[in-house]
Scaffold this motif. Structure first.
Motif, PDB file in Angstrom:
ATOM      1  N   LYS A   1       0.848  -1.198   0.000  1.00 10.54           N
ATOM      2  CA  LYS A   1       0.000   0.000   0.000  1.00 10.54           C
ATOM      3  C   LYS A   1       0.884   1.250   0.000  1.00 10.54           C
TER       4      LYS A   1
ATOM      5  N   LEU B   1       1.004   5.526  -0.087  1.00 11.96           N
ATOM      6  CA  LEU B   1       0.309   6.804   0.058  1.00 11.96           C
ATOM      7  C   LEU B   1       1.104   7.851  -0.719  1.00 11.96           C
TER       8      LEU B   1
ATOM      9  N   GLN C   1       0.161   7.722  -9.793  1.00 12.22           N
ATOM     10  CA  GLN C   1      -0.805   6.662  -9.472  1.00 12.22           C
ATOM     11  C   GLN C   1      -0.772   5.565 -10.541  1.00 12.22           C
TER      12      GLN C   1
ATOM     13  N   LYS D   1      -0.913  -0.882  -4.451  1.00 17.84           N
ATOM     14  CA  LYS D   1      -2.220  -0.287  -4.154  1.00 17.84           C
ATOM     15  C   LYS D   1      -1.976   1.158  -3.750  1.00 17.84           C
TER      16      LYS D   1
ATOM     17  N   THR E   1      -3.000   5.227  -2.860  1.00 24.36           N
ATOM     18  CA  THR E   1      -3.943   6.229  -2.351  1.00 24.36           C
ATOM     19  C   THR E   1      -3.301   7.601  -2.519  1.00 24.36           C
TER      20      THR E   1
ATOM     21  N   GLU F   1      -5.529   4.712   8.677  1.00 26.62           N
ATOM     22  CA  GLU F   1      -5.013   3.663   7.799  1.00 26.62           C
ATOM     23  C   GLU F   1      -3.508   3.501   7.975  1.00 26.62           C
TER      24      GLU F   1
END
Length: 734
Positions: A613, A615, A628, A637, A639, A654
Motif C-alpha cells: 500500500k 500513500l 498513481q 495499491k 492512495t 489507515e
C-alpha cells in the motif's frame, strides 16, 4: 586610534600607596604623584594635550630625582597618548622605556602595566598576536604577585579579546571562562563593558545570536552609564558585525553609525592636532636630553681645545636639523592622515564590490535552482502521460507525433540537467564517487541509448576496447558516462552518412592505477582552426545555422570541467570537412578485493509478488495521475491526497507500507509533514518525490525524518528498488 583595551593607568594608586608607606617623604615627590594622577585623568577624559603637557613636566622632575617609579609612570602615560595619535611605533618606544624603568624597581604593578599596554599595541594595532600574547602572559605573571586580583582579571579579559580578534576562539575561551568565574568578585565598572562585549563576541562565534545580542546591548548600556565611550564604541562595532552577518542590515548600519559618531567625538581633528603639538614638545625634550649628552662631550672638548666657536656652530647646526626634523614630522603626519583617509575610502569601495559580487552569485544559484524545479515538475507530467499513452493505446505507440513529443520532453529535461550540472561544477559542489563498472558495457549502453540519433543520420558506430584493460575498474561511473555521452552525442549530431569510432586503450600502469586513454573519432563536418579554442566555453556553438544541429552549447563545457575533476585534460584534432577527434586519459583504480566489497555492498532488488500500500502526497493533479498509474501498473495499491494535512488525517485511520512525499506543497510542505508524521511515532518509510535537486534538500530531508530522495522525472526501476528495499527493511525489523 588604539582602543581602550583596559589600559592600565590607574596603577598610579599603587604608586601612591608605596610612597605613603615610606618615611621622610619629600613634599615635591608627593606633588609629583598627584600631578601624575591628574595627567592620567586627563588621558581618560580624552584631553590628550593636557595629559601630555603635565606628564612631560612630571618626567622632567622625576629624571632629576632619579625616581624610577615616577619615570616609568610618566613614560607609560606618554606612550598611551601617542597610541591615540596612531603613532604606534613611538607608543611602543615609550612603553618599552616605562618597562625598562619599572624593571629597576620591585613594583609589580608597574611591570604589569607596561607589559599589558605593550600587548595591547602588538595585538590590536600591529596585529603581531604571537608577540602580543607573550606580553599579556608576562602581565598575568606579575599580576599573581599583586594582592589586588583585579589585575589578573583585566589581563585575562584583554587576552581573551585578543584571541577572539584573531579568530582563535579555542585558546581565548580558557581566559574568558576564568574572567566569567572571577568577575563578580574582582570586577569593576571600568572592566564591565569589555566583559560583556567579549562574552558577546564568543556567543556570536558559536552561533548563539540571541545571547550575543543580550551581551552586546548590556555592554552598550553600561558603557554609556559609566561614560566608557571608547569601549562602548567597540561594542557598537562588534554588535554591527553580528547584525550584518545575521542579515539585519538596518540595525547593523545604525550601530556602525554610532561607532563612527563616538570615534569622531573622542578623536576630533582639532583636539588631536593640539595634542600632537604637545607630543612634539615631549619628543623635543627627549632630543634635548640627547643633546645634553652631546653638550657634555663638547664641553670636554672645549676644555681641551678651547674652541668655543666650534661648539656654537655645532649647536646651531644641530638645532637647525632638529627644527627641520620637527617640520618633517608635522608634514609627514598630515600626509599620513590624508593617505589613510584615501585608503579607507578605497577599502570601503572594495568591500561594497565584494558584497555585490557575492549577492549576484547567490542570486544566480537561486535562479538556476528555481528554474530547474519549475521545469522538472511539468516535464514529469509530460513524460509520464506520454508513457501512459504508449502503454494504454498500443496503436499509438508507433505514432511519429507521440515519439516526437517524448523526444522533445526528454531533450528539454537534458537541457535543464545540463544547466544545473554546469552550475554545480562552477560552485565546486561536485564530488567524485567510487563505483565498480565495466568500461565496455558502459559505453555499449550509451551507444544503444543514442541509436535514435545514429539511425536518423545514417551513421555507423564502432567500439574498439584494448584487451589489456581490466574487466572491472573503480571510479565515478556517472560522471564518466556523462563525458562519453556528450562526446558521442556530439559526434553523431555533426556527422551524416559517416562513421564514429570509439577507441579505448591502456596507456600505462602505476600500481593499482590504470591510465586509460579514450578517443572519439568522427567523419563529420569538422571544426575550423579559428573556432577550436572557444568550443569548450559555455553556450558556444560554432558553424551552426538556424536549422542545424540541436544543442545548448553546454556539452563540451561540461566535459572539460568533469575531466578536470578526474585530473585530466581533453585535446582536439579537427579539420573542416574531414571530421574531428577528441582525446583524453583518465586514471582508474583496479583492485579485485575492493571491487568485490563494492559489488557486495550494492543492494539487491528485493521485489516480490506481495501487494504493498502506497500513500502519494502530491498537490499537482497531473503528477498525481502519472504517479498513481505508475504505482498501479507495478502492482502497488495507491492512495493519493492533495496536501500534508490530508495525509496526516488518513494516517490516523489507515496503515501504509510506504509514503511518497512531494516537497513544495500548499498549507504545509513535505518536510514539515514528515516531521509531524514522525512526531506521531509512525515509522512508515517516507521517500521524497520532488523536482528539487537532491543536494539542495538532502540535509533538511534527513533531519525531518525522510528515508530517501528520488528526483522527478525518475527512473522507475530505481524508484521501485528503493521502495522495495525500505519496505523490506521495516518488515525485517518487525
Amino acid at each position: 586610534m588604539l582602543p581602550n583595551r583596559i589600559v592600565l593607568v590607574f596603577v598610579l594608586l599603587s604608586i601612591k600607596t608605596s610612597f605613603l608607606s615610606a618615611q621622610n617623604i619629600k613634599l615635591d615627590r608627593k606633588e609629583l604623584v598627584k600631578q601624575s594622577e591628574q595627567a592620567t585623568n586627563f588621558y581618560r577624559n580624552q584631553d590628550f594635550e593636557k595629559s601630555l603637557l603635565l606628564s612631560r613636566e612630571v618626567l622632567k622632575k622625576a629624571l632629576l630625582l632619579k625616581d624610577s617609579i615616577l619615570i616609568s609612570t610618566s613614560y607609560n602615560i606618554i606612550g598611551s597618548n601617542y597610541s591615540e595619535f596612531s603613532e604606534f611605533d613611538k607608543s611602543i618606544e615609550y612603553y618599552k622605556k616605562a618597562l625598562f624603568y619599572a624593571n629597576k624597581t620591585l613594583n609589580d604593578s608597574l611591570k604589569f602595566k607596561a607589559n599589558n599596554n605593550l600587548a595591547n599595541i602588538y595585538c590590536f594595532e600591529k596585529r603581531q598576536y604571537k608577540r602580543g600574547t607573550e606580553y599579556y602572559k608576562k602581565a598575568i605573571f606579575h599580576s599573581k604577585k599583586i594582592p589586588n586580583t583585579t589585575y589578573a582579571l583585566m589581563a585575562s579579559l584583554n587576552l581573551a579579546w585578543a584571541y577572539f580578534d584573531n579568530f582563535n576562539y579555542d585558546e581565548g575561551l580558557e581566559f574568558l571562562i576564568y574572567s566569567n568565574a572571577n568577575f563578580e568578585k574582582y570586577g569593576n565598572e571600568t572592566l564591565s563593558v569589555v566583559h560583556q562585549m567579549v562574552n558577546g563576541m564568543y556567543c556570536d562565534h558559536i552561533g548563539d545570536y540571541e545571547k550575543a545580542r543580550i551581551f552586546y546591548e548590556k555592554a552598550i548600556e553600561l558603557g554609556y552609564e559609566y561614560n566608557e565611550l571608547n569601549d562602548v564604541s567597540y561594542a557598537h562595532n562588534e554588535f554591527s558585525k553580528m547584525l550584518f552577518k545575521t542579515g539585519n542590515y538596518k540595525d547593523a548600519y545604525l550601530h556602525l553609525r554610532k561607532f563612527d559618531a563616538l570615534k569622531e567625538k573622542i578623536y576630533n581633528e582639532d583636539k588631536l592636532f593640539k595634542a600632537s603639538i604637545a607630543g612634539l614638545n615631549v619628543e623635543l625634550d627627549e632630543y634635548k636630553r640627547e643633546l645634553t649628552k652631546i653638550e657634555l662631550i663638547k664641553e670636554a672638548q672645549k676644555q681641551n681645545l678651547n674652541k668655543s666657536k666650534i661648539i656654537v656652530v655645532l649647536f646651531i647646526i644641530v638645532l637647525f636639523v632638529l627644527l627641520m626634523f620637527i617640520f618633517t614630522l608635522i608634514r609627514n603626519n598630515a600626509f599620513k592622515r590624508k593617505v589613510n583617509k584615501e585608503l579607507t575610502i578605497a577599502n570601503n569601495d572594495l568591500l561594497l564590490a565584494k558584497e555585490k559580487a557575492e549577492e549576484a552569485s547567490q542570486m544566480k544559484s537561486q535562479f538556476v535552482s528555481t528554474i530547474s524545479h519549475e521545469l522538472r515538475t511539468p516535464l514529469y507530467g509530460v513524460i509520464g502521460i506520454t508513457n501512459m499513452l504508449i502503454d494504454e493505446y498500443k496503436d499509438l505507440s508507433q505514432s511519429q507525433h507521440l515519439s516526437s513529443l517524448k523526444f522533445s520532453a526528454r531533450y528539454l529535461l537534458s537541457l535543464v540537467n545540463d544547466i544545473l550540472q554546469i552550475n554545480k561544477i562552477e560552485e565546486n559542489r561536485v564530488i567524485l564517487e567510487s563505483m565498480t563498472f565495466n568500461i565496455a558495457d558502459e559505453i555499449e549502453l550509451i551507444i544503444q541509448s543514442l541509436s535514435f540519433i545514429s539511425q536518423n543520420n545514417n551513421n555507423k558506430v564502432e567500439l574498439i576496447v584494448d584487451s589489456k584493460i581490466p574487466e572491472y575498474i573503480i571510479g565515478d561511473k556517472l560522471r564518466f558516462s556523462q563525458i562519453i555521452m556528450n562526446l558521442i552525442s556530439n559526434a553523431l549530431k555533426f556527422t551524416k552518412n559517416g562513421r564514429i569510432t570509439i577507441t579505448v586503450s591502456l596507456e600505462k600502469n602505476e600500481g593499482a592505477i590504470h591510465h586509460i586513454s579514450f578517443a572519439i573519432i568522427d567523419t563529420g563536418v569538422g571544426i575550423a582552426a579559428v573556432d577550436q579554442d572557444k568550443i569548450f566555453d559555455k553556450f558556444v556553438q560554432v558553424g551552426r545555422n538556424d536549422t542545424d544541429y540541436q544543442g545548448t552549447g553546454l556539452g563540451l563545457s561540461i566535459v572539460k570541467r568533469l575531466l578536470h575533476l578526474f585530473g585530466s585534460e581533453i585535446s582536439l584534432e579537427s579539420e573542416l570537412g574531414k571530421g574531428t577527434t577528441f582525446r583524453f586519459t583518465i586514471p582508474f583504480e583496479s583492485n579485485m578485493e575492493k571491487t568485490k566489497q563494492l559489488i557486495n555492498s550494492i543492494r539487491v532488488d528485493l521485489t516480490n509478488s506481495e501487494i504493498f500500500k502506497v500513500l502519494v502526497v502530491e498537490d499537482n493533479r497531473i503528477n498525481q495521475l502519472v504517479t498513481q498509474k505508475i504505482m498501479e501498473k507495478n502492482n502497488y495499491k495507491c492512495t493519493v491526497v492533495d496536501n500534508g494535512i490530508e495525509a496526516l488525517k488518513i494516517l490516523e485511520n489507515e496503515t501504509f507500507d510506504i509514503i511518497l512525499m512531494d516537497i513544495n506543497m500548499p498549507l504545509i510542505n513535505g518536510f514539515e509533514t514528515t516531521r509531524l508524521i514522525r512526531s506521531k511515532n509512525i515509522d512508515t518509510p517516507v521517500v521524497a518525490l520532488t523536482a528539487f535537486d537532491k543536494e539542495e534538500i538532502a540535509e533538511e530531508a534527513l533531519s525531518s525524518g525522510m528515508n530517501d530522495i528520488i528526483i522527478k522525472p525518475f527512473d522507475q526501476s530505481k524508484l521501485f528498488k528503493v521502495m522495495t528495499t525500505l519496505i523490506q527493511n521495516v518488515k525485517s525489523v518487525v
